[in-house]
Design an enzyme around this catalytic site. Structure first.
Site: not given
Ligand code: AMP
Length: 306
Positions: A53, A55, A57, A59-60, A174
């Site tokens: 989604m 933003a 970081h 983790g992504h 996460k």
């Molecule tokens: P989001 O943009 O929050 O929807 O996350 C996109 C993907 O990145 C999802 O599969 C999340 O689980 C993963 N994600 C978010 N935060 C982290 C993190 N800190 N470490 C690893 N993967 C992450």
């Protein structure tokens, strides 16, 4: 003299040649992306997909790296999915940092980025009559506090998978419950994709990286590390107290350490997320938490098995 000039010309030529970094292609329309991916798959290329989604970081980016290691082509998407937000204010406040995201993805070597509009993904509005049979997991924990959330997640993941048709789907631990839900979606529809779980990237303080952290002040960010401290405490003390007592202790710990509200602390079976009344040694268990630091809702989890 002529010799010297020639050398300079050559060295200038070398200096001017920009290092070759393959450019990331950005698509906004599903049709063009689908066509392009299908072409590449004809050549036997494997495709890895990282839906996000935005933003972005570390983790992504760790998921992008995992995909690049395993697949010939890595595709990311950025789409803040209105269908998975039960709270309109949360949707409206979701951080958007698109130029930085593009930079990070390009640097990480992502091949293709898909940034559709809401209209592109939901030409007939976000309403869908389709219901995904997810079982109990839909109503536990996140499902209880964010009614409809996992239907919205399934709707968008299913749509994205139909467009990208990846061989591998990379998602983060996460969002552990989301991972289980998507695993169920893949099984339900026998989707030809292998789901790969990436471990949670954390800041040095232990705070799980999250796009929502952007909304925290420095002081709040420091206090938010209490979640990881508490998860580790649960892991260390599992053998010494019943799960319910530990959950109560953890909830009070968070409330006494800067959190405004705790939606849940749960010690649960890692496959079903049903609460555990006792934890056997080596049991496949997990601690999950959702708590508010001011008006920012943070989630995290820690596998408790050895
Ligand atoms: P989001 O943009 O929050 O929807 O996350 C996109 C993907 O990145 C999802 O599969 C999340 O689980 C993963 N994600 C978010 N935060 C982290 C993190 N800190 N470490 C690893 N993967 C992450």
């Amino acid at each position: 003299m002529a010799k010297v000039r020639k050398l300079i010309r050559i060295s200038r030529g070398i200096a001017l040649r920009a290092p070759k970094t393959p450019q990331m292609i950005v698509y906004k329309e599903a049709g063009s992306l689908k066509e392009q991916v299908a072409k590449r798959k004809l050549y036997g290329k494997t495709v890895g997909f990282v839906p996000t989604m935005g933003a972005l970081h570390t983790g992504h980016i760790s998921l992008i790296n995992a995909s690049r290691k395993q697949c010939d082509i890595t595709i990311a998407s950025i789409f803040v999915n209105p269908a998975q937000f039960n709270d309109l204010r949360d949707y409206e406040k979701y951080p958007v940092t698109i130029s930085n995201d593009i930079l990070l993805l390009e640097r990480a070597g992502c091949d293709i980025l898909f940034i559709p509009s809401v209209n592109e993904m939901y030409p007939d509005c976000t309403g869908s009559n389709h219901h995904y049979e997810l079982g109990d997991i839909e109503f536990l924990l996140e499902g209880k506090y964010r009614p409809g959330h996992f239907q919205g997640v399934c709707l968008i993941v299913h749509k994205l998978l139909a467009i990208v048709v990846p061989d591998f789907l990379f998602m983060g631990q996460k969002d552990y419950q989301q991972l289980l839900v998507v695993r169920r979606l893949v099984k339900l529809y026998q989707l030809p994709v292998k789901l790969i779980a990436g471990s949670t990237s954390r800041e040095a303080s232990g705070l799980a990286m999250s796009s929502r952290n952007l909304r925290l002040s420095d002081e709040q960010r420091q206090k938010a590390t209490g979640i990881f401290t508490m998860l580790q405490y649960l892991k260390c003390n599992l053998a010494f107290a019943p799960p319910r007592d530990l959950e109560d202790y953890a909830t009070n710990y968070l409330l006494n350490n800067g959190f405004e509200k705790v939606d849940y602390v749960s010690i649960a079976d890692a496959n079903t997320l049903q609460p555990l009344s006792s934890v056997l040694p080596h049991a496949n268990s997990i601690a999950l938490v959702a708590a508010f630091m001011a008006d920012v809702r943070l989630i995290d989890n820690l596998l408790l098995g050895v």
